[in-house]
Design a protein around this motif. Structure first.
Motif, PDB file in Angstrom:
ATOM      1  N   SER A  98     -13.769   6.367  95.708  1.00 40.50           N
ATOM      2  CA  SER A  98     -13.076   5.471  95.750  1.00 40.50           C
ATOM      3  C   SER A  98     -11.512   5.162  95.498  1.00 40.50           C
ATOM      4  O   SER A  98     -11.056   6.005  94.933  1.00 40.50           O
ATOM      5  N   PHE A  99     -10.885   4.249  96.282  1.00 37.99           N
ATOM      6  CA  PHE A  99      -8.785   4.667  96.921  1.00 37.99           C
ATOM      7  C   PHE A  99      -8.148   4.005  95.379  1.00 37.99           C
ATOM      8  O   PHE A  99      -7.521   5.274  95.264  1.00 37.99           O
ATOM      9  N   ASN A 148     -10.330   8.613 107.853  1.00 39.81           N
ATOM     10  CA  ASN A 148     -10.854   7.423 107.516  1.00 39.81           C
ATOM     11  C   ASN A 148     -11.615   7.104 108.788  1.00 39.81           C
ATOM     12  O   ASN A 148     -11.695   5.958 109.284  1.00 39.81           O
ATOM     13  N   LEU A 149     -13.061   7.730 109.454  1.00 35.06           N
ATOM     14  CA  LEU A 149     -13.748   7.807 110.102  1.00 35.06           C
ATOM     15  C   LEU A 149     -14.871   6.758 109.570  1.00 35.06           C
ATOM     16  O   LEU A 149     -15.099   7.226 107.912  1.00 35.06           O
ATOM     17  N   ARG A 150     -15.341   5.786 109.858  1.00 31.18           N
ATOM     18  CA  ARG A 150     -16.783   4.878 108.929  1.00 31.18           C
ATOM     19  C   ARG A 150     -17.675   5.679 109.412  1.00 31.18           C
ATOM     20  O   ARG A 150     -18.356   6.006 110.679  1.00 31.18           O
ATOM     21  N   ALA A 151     -18.760   6.212 108.011  1.00 29.97           N
ATOM     22  CA  ALA A 151     -19.433   7.145 109.069  1.00 29.97           C
ATOM     23  C   ALA A 151     -20.529   6.777 109.626  1.00 29.97           C
ATOM     24  O   ALA A 151     -21.631   7.121 110.475  1.00 29.97           O
ATOM     25  N   SER A 152     -20.405   5.120 109.182  1.00 28.94           N
ATOM     26  CA  SER A 152     -21.876   4.608 109.797  1.00 28.94           C
ATOM     27  C   SER A 152     -21.446   4.199 111.472  1.00 28.94           C
ATOM     28  O   SER A 152     -21.611   3.513 111.866  1.00 28.94           O
ATOM     29  N   SER A 168     -15.668  14.749 103.070  1.00 28.94           N
ATOM     30  CA  SER A 168     -15.583  13.075 102.471  1.00 28.94           C
ATOM     31  C   SER A 168     -14.107  13.365 101.766  1.00 28.94           C
ATOM     32  O   SER A 168     -13.702  14.271 102.531  1.00 28.94           O
ATOM     33  N   GLN A 169     -13.707  12.552 101.443  1.00 28.60           N
ATOM     34  CA  GLN A 169     -12.481  11.606 101.410  1.00 28.60           C
ATOM     35  C   GLN A 169     -11.847  11.289  99.948  1.00 28.60           C
ATOM     36  O   GLN A 169     -13.218  10.966  98.828  1.00 28.60           O
ATOM     37  N   ASN A 170     -10.205  11.422  99.795  1.00 28.15           N
ATOM     38  CA  ASN A 170     -10.510  10.962  98.317  1.00 28.15           C
ATOM     39  C   ASN A 170     -10.700  12.085  97.597  1.00 28.15           C
ATOM     40  O   ASN A 170     -10.801  10.999  96.180  1.00 28.15           O
ATOM     41  N   ARG A 171     -11.005  13.134  97.508  1.00 23.84           N
ATOM     42  CA  ARG A 171     -11.883  13.491  95.652  1.00 23.84           C
ATOM     43  C   ARG A 171     -10.865  15.380  96.066  1.00 23.84           C
ATOM     44  O   ARG A 171     -10.531  15.371  96.691  1.00 23.84           O
ATOM     45  N   PHE A 172     -10.988  15.452  94.597  1.00 23.89           N
ATOM     46  CA  PHE A 172     -10.286  16.712  94.199  1.00 23.89           C
ATOM     47  C   PHE A 172     -10.797  17.092  93.128  1.00 23.89           C
ATOM     48  O   PHE A 172     -10.848  16.567  92.041  1.00 23.89           O
ATOM     49  N   LEU A 193      -5.761   7.185 100.942  1.00 24.23           N
ATOM     50  CA  LEU A 193      -7.574   6.783 101.983  1.00 24.23           C
ATOM     51  C   LEU A 193      -7.014   8.703 102.619  1.00 24.23           C
ATOM     52  O   LEU A 193      -6.770   9.784 101.492  1.00 24.23           O
ATOM     53  N   GLY A 194      -7.576   8.910 103.954  1.00 23.73           N
ATOM     54  CA  GLY A 194      -7.743  10.013 104.448  1.00 23.73           C
ATOM     55  C   GLY A 194      -6.279  11.446 104.809  1.00 23.73           C
ATOM     56  O   GLY A 194      -5.163   9.997 104.229  1.00 23.73           O
TER      57      GLY A 194
END
Ligand SMILES: [Zn+2]
Lengths: 1012, 126
Positions: A59-60, A91-95, A107-111, A158-159
């Protein structure tokens, strides 16, 4: 507890049959380096779930693990980066990402990785990240903002955009007109389209998904005309597709709705293809002007706000049903369905039919719906008057606590029971997707029954239909769509005919949710696991309440303070829950608190599509003169002047810029220089009132100018400030040739047309831009006449025959030319105009003829030095829109006798004669080699404390080889009274340049050289 | 984006047009004896009403002709488009014109020729 069977059956994630996926077309894709399988017809979200992958992002703000929550545009969590290198899009919605073979997603926003994220420490520190955290912490000192912002953006962004910013994809834009645009191709939209198309109207039907049908494709418990919804949809689409005036746009999001029924759409043309044909654009932006619009965007389901509601494996109820029925994916094995309305029952039934176990936790104490009977008959355990108070788990939901609650679900009545589970489907009721309606400034009303905002009145020519109109349920939505379509047809003046909606069977569903906005967890306010309202922005119920305690009351302020409803999902799932919690904290009713304004875009629109082909030279054309090839062949360097590329200087081998400019400047005064002046603005002015018109436009007199004579003119704005200058020549009694500055050409034509049309329509004047009709070579210097003779001129150049400030038509080597004897250098000078296409030939002729006479091509830099030596101003360099002729020492050009000209009255204003206005002066440095940087500020007293009292600025400054030292022009307060004195120019490095104030003319002050 | 009905070209996108601001600002004649303050009403002060506004527009990327428009600044509804040099014909347009504070200014009075029939062009010859 024994709600579920003791030994769970092995999870069947993908059903063997059913849904819209093609099981004969398996696709391979990569998510965070892991290779997975999906099917054609999957979205990335359904394919991930089919691989039992729930954790898809962080999350953000708190970097909490997040999963797939929704099945459509409202997905707040599962934002992914798709593609690699310069093709990557964040930032594309996987859905909403259609699966194709070879799809690469991260995935985004992780390290450093999704499962071990360093930033999750933010979550442990969340006490220190309350609402308004960034505002509170990073307010001061302002100078540190740049540092803070950098850190914040990296930690909380975000992304990540593409690695290489040069997007290799091609995008297009197209304009379209139609009678009726229908946004949304679900039940209501299809019926509206049918009504519209059958009337013969020109129809555009757009839907953001890969196929039309909307929620109908997600329900396993309805029939239309006795068959499956998908079959019915296929029949309707076939009928529509066969009509010539119907444009079907799948994969197309209507993202903006602007004035006068102007809508913007993004069509994803090849995003879903593994191999993208080169003849197709990646995306196409549609700009549609519609006579009537039908909005049929459906509704978004609301989450329930309970502790731990953001865990992966917590999904919206309707989304769970969509994954099961549309994609054949059962996203859990032991499922808790938590609901405040009937919808959860349909989901529980779908889960059970998919082979999973389901327990219903219903906030309502009394459930009257027929659906409860169906669930009971199916053997599903139902707990009414209960709430999921806390969900827990590490990277996916693992267990829930369930407690009995009071009638209005504000209090926990007893200790919880614990239940292990791997999926929670939640339903908080539906919110109509009123985004486009709101963008188009339609008004909203609160529906007390359905607990939602729905359209009340429209502002544009449009109709709402179906769920986005607050009309829920398949049969009702279809009837509403038909009604809206027919109304739109009639509004277009066409015959709507008489069509019946299809026969529909659907489970009896009561659409009223129970108002339960913040689910209690049995602990004091703010204690226990977080209960999220806005998942994408990490805004909790406590954050909203904190904002109220800190004094925020307006919904718009709370939105900005907490960031509720911002970012890419624009509050699709969070808006109503946030409002309700805010209203509760304020002790007010929801409709009184109001709602924030939805703004475009509905879902993020790609900048590439918005730009289309308007990039690079197609965005801002580069204009080249006809002599451009010659300049390039002779090593010129160029500078941009407006859109033009002008030769700047022509360095010879080994020459520095200063050396080259010095050589060019000396040549123009000792032998001859040749300048490409084609870019000068040229306006042809004709008509019986042309002279009178010029007389009002310019500050000096024009009525008595003889035919064939040239005159310099200064144009003012009506406020008396210098706007442009140039030489205008009388070609005939009623015919003038005006020149303007290169950069001012278009603006001057606008100006002339405005005055002619709006103030003096009685003047018969015709204005035509002829800038590009003429090529201009300016030959300047003592040898100018000799060179023209050598080139074969057929007129006498003797000053007696061809005096300064006059014009003659002539021929050079047989080519017709128009020569103006005017001078921007102070030397004998001829501006030779020729039909544009002969520009290069003229240039080459002159260069050849001048070879023995020292002809030297010079660029704009030498031109600037030469004119500065003579103290000639350049509008836009010495002037900045606040400079009068008097300020420039050019009173001589302002007529005292004309009754009127533009700016005359303004020049008489008292403030115009203030002695302390900035005035044009010359500066010569004590150190004659020292060139003052342009823009330097002058002070009178070098030792004063800071901030120093500044006199004004240096507008032009050069080294002049003809003068043998540095020269500068400056606009200084009371400048003319400073002449003979000294000013100081403080430099950034602490140095101080000393300069004497002089007249702004440095060379040949008496103008002796003008005749060669 | 507005759909503007150019009197010469028909309905076109707003992006083809440029807005020239408040309409019906009469330019004081040259021989005026206005004070600087009264002249400033003409030179600097512009209306920015909420509601109907009489504006000048130009089909800049089309026929390049100027015209007047009565537009509601709240609803963006275009009530009326009418030629340069004429007054609005709709009732709402007339009301907006008459109600403007500018009608009372000395600057506007100074824009009217002393003799009503004398053509402006003659007066300004120099
Ligand atoms: Zn036009």
């Amino acid at each position: 507890m024994g709600f579920f069977s003791k030994t769970p059956a092995p999870q069947i994630v993908r059903l063997a049959t059913g849904g819209r996926v093609n099981r004969t077309k398996p696709l391979t894709f990569t998510f965070d380096g892991k290779t997975c399988q999906g099917f054609a017809g999957d979205t990335l979200a359904s394919a991930l779930l089919a691989n039992n992958i729930h954790l898809v992002g962080r999350s953000f703000k708190y970097h909490r693990p997040r999963g797939i929550m929704a099945a459509g545009a409202e997905e707040p969590n599962a934002l992914v980066r798709v593609g690699r290198g310069n093709l990557a899009e964040p930032n594309l919605r996987a859905s909403q990402v259609e699966l194709y073979d070879g799809l690469y997603a991260e995935s985004q926003n992780r390290f450093p990785s999704l499962k071990a994220d360093v930033g999750a420490v933010n979550s442990l520190m969340s006490r220190f990240f309350p609402a308004g955290f960034y505002y509170k912490t990073f307010m001061w000192p302002a100078s540190m903002w740049m540092t803070y912002e950098h850190v914040i953006r990296r930690a909380a962004g975000l992304g990540r955009v593409a690695d290489d910013h040069d997007d290799p994809d091609r995008y297009e834009k197209t304009n379209a007109h139609c009678d009726i645009l229908i946004a949304g191709g679900g039940a209501a939209g299809l019926m509206a389209a049918l009504a519209a198309a059958r009337s013969g109207a020109r129809v555009i039907l757009a839907d953001e998904q890969n196929e039309f049908g909307g929620w109908m494709l997600a329900e396993g418990d309805v029939t239309i005309e006795g068959g499956s919804p998908a079959d019915w949809v296929a029949g309707i689409i076939a009928e529509l597709a066969a009509m010539p005036d119907v444009t079907l746009l799948p994969r197309t999001t209507v993202f903006g709705y602007m004035d006068h029924n102007y809508l913007t759409l993004t069509e994803r043309v090849t995003d879903h293809l593994a191999v993208r044909p080169s003849h197709l654009p990646r995306q196409r932006m549609w700009k549609v002007r519609a006579r009537q619009v039908v909005l049929a965007q459906g509704a978004h389901e609301r989450p329930l706000v309970f502790s731990g509601n953001d865990l992966p494996g917590v999904m919206l109820s309707g989304a769970v049903r969509t994954f099961i029925n549309r994609y054949g994916v059962v996203p859990g094995n032991r499922c808790v369905v938590f609901t405040n309305n009937d919808d959860g029952y349909r989901t529980a039934l779908s889960l059970q039919q998919g082979g999973a176990e389901a327990v219903i936790v219903d906030l309502r104490h009394e459930v009257r719906s027929a659906l409860i009977k169906m669930a009971k008959e199916a053997g599903i355990c139902i707990m009414t008057g209960h709430a999921v108070t806390i969900a827990s788990g590490t990277q996916r939901i693992a267990r829930v606590e369930i407690s009995p609650v009071n009638e209005d679900a504000t209090r926990v009545l007893d200790d919880p029971v614990h239940m292990d589970c791997d999926l929670l489907a939640m339903s908080g009721g539906l919110s109509p997707a009123v985004h486009l309606h709101s963008q188009a400034r339609g008004k909203l009303a609160w529906d007390e029954e359905l607990l939602c905002f729905k359209p009340k009145s429209v502002h544009e020519a449009c109709f709402n239909a179906g769920a986005c109109n607050g009309v829920f349920g398949l049969a009702k939505a279809m009837a509403d769509g038909l009604k809206a379509g027919a109304a739109a047809v009639r509004a277009c003046g066409l015959d709507a005919g008489d069509h019946l909606p299809p026969v529909v069977t659907a489970p009896p569903q009561n659409w009223r949710p129970m108002p339960a906005w913040k689910i209690p967890n049995g602990q004091p306010e703010g204690e226990g696991p977080k209960a999220f309202v806005d998942f994408q922005n990490d805004v909790t119920a406590s954050d909203v309440k904190l904002a109220v305690r800190e004094g925020y009351q307006s919904v718009e302020h709370v939105k900005r303070y907490t960031t509720l409803g911002m970012a890419t999902d624009q509050g699709k799932t969070s808006n109503i829950n946030g409002l309700a919690i805010l209203a509760d904290a304020l002790g007010d009713e929801i409709p009184n608190v109001g709602t924030t304004t939805f703004r475009m875009p509905y879902t993020p629109a790609n900048f590439g599509a918005i730009a289309g082909r308007d990039i690079g030279n197609l965005f801002d054309p580069t204009r080249l003169t006809r002599m451009d090839d010659w300049h390039r062949a002779h090593g010129a360097t160029f500078e941009h002047v407006g859109q033009w590329m002008r030769a700047w200087y022509y360095p010879q081998t080994g020459e520095s810029m200063q050396e080259a400019v010095n050589r060019e400047v000396l040549a123009a005064r000792t032998t001859a220089g040749l300048l490409d002046a084609s870019t000068l603005g040229k306006i042809d002015i004709q008509g019986p009132d042309a002279a009178e018109f010029l007389n009002r436009i310019y500050t000096n007199g024009w009525l008595k100018l003889g035919i064939g004579k040239c005159r310099y003119g200064l144009m003012l704005k009506d406020d008396g400030m210098v706007m442009d200058d140039g030489v205008t020549t009388r070609l005939g009694e009623n015919h003038f040739h005006m020149t303007t500055t290169t950069g001012g050409a278009a603006g001057v034509l606008d100006w002339l047309e405005e005055w002619q049309q709006t103030e003096w329509p009685d003047l018969k004047v015709y204005l035509t831009s002829v800038t590009e009709e003429w090529s201009v070579a300016t030959l300047s210097g003592p040898n100018a006449s000799k060179i023209l003779k050598a080139a074969g001129i057929d007129i006498s150049l003797d000053p007696a025959d061809f005096p300064f400030m006059s014009m003659q038509d002539a021929h050079i080597a047989g080519l017709p030319v128009r020569i103006f004897r005017i001078s921007f250098t102070g030397e004998l000078s001829f501006e030779i105009n020729i039909r544009a296409r002969h520009g290069l030939a003229l240039w080459q002729l002159l260069m050849n003829a001048g070879r023995d006479h020292g002809i030297t091509p010079y660029g704009t830099e030498a031109m600037h030095v030469l004119r500065a030596e003579k103290g000639f101003i350049i509008v836009g360099q010495e002037t900045d829109g606040s400079v009068t002729p008097h300020d420039l020492g050019m009173d001589w050009i302002v007529s005292k006798t004309k009754p009127d000209f533009i700016g005359k009255r303004a020049l008489a204003r008292a403030s115009m004669s203030d002695d302390n206005r900035k005035q044009l002066v010359g500066l010569v440095t004590r150190d004659r080699k020292r060139v003052i940087p342009e823009g330097a500020h002058a002070v009178l007293e070098p030792n004063q404390p800071m901030p120093m009292e500044m006199l004004g600025q240096v507008t032009s400054s050069y080294y002049s080889p003809n003068v043998g030292g540095s020269i500068a022009m400056a606009m200084l307060k009371g400048g003319r009274s400073l002449k003979g004195g000294t000013v100081y120019l403080p430099m950034l490095d602490g140095d101080m340049i000393e300069a004497d104030v002089v007249d702004p003319i440095f060379f040949d002050p008496n103008g002796d050289r003008i005749n060669g | 984006m507005l759909l503007i009905n150019c009197p010469h070209c028909g309905p076109r996108e707003e992006s083809e047009f440029s807005c020239g601001g408040e309409a019906h600002i009469a330019r004081p004649l040259a021989e005026n004896t206005l004070t600087d303050a009264a002249f400033a009403d003409y030179l600097f002060l512009r209306d920015n009403p909420k509601g109907l506004f009489l504006e000048r527009w130009r089909h800049a990327a089309g026929c390049r002709r100027w015209f007047n428009m009565a537009r509601d600044t709240v609803t963006h509804e275009i009530i009326e488009i009418y030629p340069m040099g004429s007054l609005p014909k709709t009732k709402a347009g007339k009301v907006a014109h008459a109600a403007s504070w500018r009608r009372e200014t000395a600057a506007e009075a100074a824009a009217k020729p002393a003799k009503a029939k004398a053509p402006r062009a003659k007066k300004e010859n120099g």
